[in-house]
Design a protein around this motif. Structure first.
Motif, short mmCIF file in Angstrom:
data_model
loop_
_atom_site.label_atom_id
_atom_site.label_comp_id
_atom_site.label_asym_id
_atom_site.label_seq_id
_atom_site.Cartn_x
_atom_site.Cartn_y
_atom_site.Cartn_z
N GLU A 115 -2.62 -9.22 -16.45
CA GLU A 115 -3.39 -7.85 -16.21
C GLU A 115 -2.52 -6.78 -16.42
N LEU A 116 -1.34 -6.95 -16.09
CA LEU A 116 -0.14 -5.66 -16.33
C LEU A 116 -0.08 -5.55 -17.94
N VAL A 117 -0.04 -6.59 -18.72
CA VAL A 117 0.19 -5.90 -20.00
C VAL A 117 -1.15 -5.39 -20.48
N ILE A 118 -2.26 -5.70 -20.07
CA ILE A 118 -3.63 -5.41 -20.58
C ILE A 118 -3.71 -3.91 -20.01
N THR A 119 -3.23 -3.66 -18.77
CA THR A 119 -3.54 -2.41 -18.39
C THR A 119 -2.31 -1.41 -19.12
N ALA A 120 -1.26 -1.90 -19.41
CA ALA A 120 -0.18 -1.14 -20.08
C ALA A 120 -0.60 -0.75 -21.56
N GLN A 121 -1.27 -1.68 -22.08
CA GLN A 121 -2.03 -1.53 -23.51
C GLN A 121 -3.05 -0.33 -23.48
#
Length: 394
Positions: free
Chosen positions: A378-384
């Motif tokens: 979830e965090l990396v998808i959001t960061a991206q």
């Protein structure tokens, strides 16, 4: 007169040797230094306690071979495989000539004897497969990134709740790196006090003489397309965010800021060769830097570094090499209030495979915390999704 001019003057008249040795020398330190070699735990010498039947369904990335090795070490028996790319199937057949090659995904999904399906197919397709696997009553292990959109993530979480199956993601830079495993043991033992921050430096190499892309073969078309590989933060950044959560113990976190860029690959205008992000968790801070600029002279695919800052010390892990010292990886350095230690971690065992197989048999989550794995996604998808795209002038 400034220091540089003073040194040049006394050097020219031969007075340097007359000065006290300590006048301009760097402080060398006087702390106690220890070198040691970490040894495997005695209980890991025994054969795996459990066995399962597993299959491969998609092998677009060669990470699949490390995944297979981990589950085989844990007692898994590979009984079938399917892949859509003829070149990947050809390589697979050479490695595993005795494994049945299925004619379709459905052949594997409909085999009731198979307990686990693993996949390294194109990143954007992994979640959809995992959902089908779980709905067929099987557990799933995906290469990273295991999920590339928030919509996929919501459906994965829903399916886990409905089926009670395991959706594993192979964050191998933690799970399959011995020095990273040792760092976790030290952190959990309180060796550096409370963890404050992790810093992950994760350079990668696009073309390798050997390695993931098949011995120098060109990268496939999907490698350059962020819609398919997920973007640099979602893709290789998923390793690093998983480590941030694990070492800090954070169960909640947010992306403070993130940015991406294409610095040197104009022939692939949507590719991202640099990215970084800042994270804030409920138990610590994190910083991650990612790039595709590893030079050939390094001798390996990337000089991955992990730094863990604690209230009573710090750890550095040089995962894959010790630059200009030795090519050996799994180097761990720890400094506390009493001593500086170097630990060679190459002899320890990797626990993920046996633990994951046991989790499938016992319906537990020892090898990987399910919520942590999905929170990292979830965090990396959001960061991206929220990353600032930076255009650098040549």
């Amino acid at each position: 007169m400034d220091r540089r001019s003073f040194l040049q003057t006394i050097g020219s008249v031969g007075l340097m040797g007359a000065l006290p040795e300590s006048s301009f020398a760097a402080h060398t330190g006087s702390g106690h230094i220890v070198h040691e070699i970490a040894q495997p735990a005695q209980e890991t010498d025994a054969k795996p306690s459990h066995t399962i039947r597993f299959a491969v369904c998609g092998m677009s990335h060669d990470h699949i071979y490390g995944m297979i090795g981990a589950i085989q070490r844990g007692g898994g028996v590979m009984v079938a495989a399917y892949g859509a790319e003829p070149d990947k199937i050809a390589v697979f057949r050479k490695r595993f000539p005795d494994v049945k090659v299925a004619s379709s995904e459905e052949e594997i999904l409909n085999d009731p004897s198979i307990q686990l399906v693993m996949s390294s197919k194109i990143a954007s397709e992994r979640a959809a497969l995992g959902i089908k696997v779980m709905k067929h009553g099987k557990d799933y292990l995906s290469d990273k990134p295991g999920i590339t959109t928030l919509e996929q993530l919501a459906e994965v979480r829903k399916t886990i709740a409905e089926t009670k199956r395991i959706y594993g993601i192979m964050y191998s830079e933690l799970l399959e790196v011995k020095a990273a495993v040792k760092a976790g043991e030290l952190v959990q033992a309180g060796a550096i006090g409370r963890v404050i921050q992790t810093i992950n430096i994760a350079p990668h190499q696009i073309m390798q003489k050997s390695g993931d892309n098949g011995g120098g073969a060109p990268r496939p078309d999907w490698f350059w397309n962020p819609d398919q590989y997920g973007g640099i933060l979602c893709d290789i950044g998923s390793h690093q965010v998983d480590q941030f959560l694990y070492y800090t113990g954070s169960t909640k976190a947010e992306i403070v800021e993130s940015q991406i860029a294409n610095i040197a690959h104009p022939e692939h205008p949507r590719f991202q060769d640099f990215g970084d992000m800042v994270l804030r968790g409920n138990k610590g801070f994190g910083y991650v830097r990612l790039d595709w600029f590893t030079p050939d002279a390094l001798g390996t695919w990337g000089d991955g570094r992990l730094f863990i800052l604690g209230t009573q010390g710090y750890i550095e892990v040089r995962k894959y090499t010790d630059v200009a010292v030795k090519p050996q990886g799994n180097n761990l350095f720890i400094v506390d209030g009493k001593q500086s230690r170097y630990i060679d971690c190459n002899n320890i065992d990797l626990p993920f495979g046996p633990q994951f197989v046991a989790d499938i048999v016992n319906r537990t989550h020892t090898a990987q915390d399910q919520e942590q794995a999905l929170l990292a996604a979830e965090l990396v998808i959001t960061a991206q999704k929220n990353a600032k795209l930076v255009h650098m002038n040549a």
